[in-house]
Design a protein around this motif. Sequence first.
Motif: not given
Length: 75
Positions: A56-60
């Motif tokens: 899953q996306i944690r940061n961008s």
Amino acid sequence: MAKQHVIPNNGIWQVKRENSTKATKNFDTQKDAIAFGRNIAINQQSELVIHGRNGQIRNSNSYGNDPCPPKDTKF
């Protein structure tokens, strides 16, 4: 420009261009993959998307023309 993703894959970390089937480069640690991906994103003025171990996306982070930049709160 296409986003760069840092993703886990069977115990290694990969930097992959968005919609690519092949990894740009593989790393033993997420930290090394993030540093490499950040350099690519800065050079291409694109976005770096960091995924956690579960995928899953944690940061961008955006390193280019952000369509929705934050407002400066300093006076």
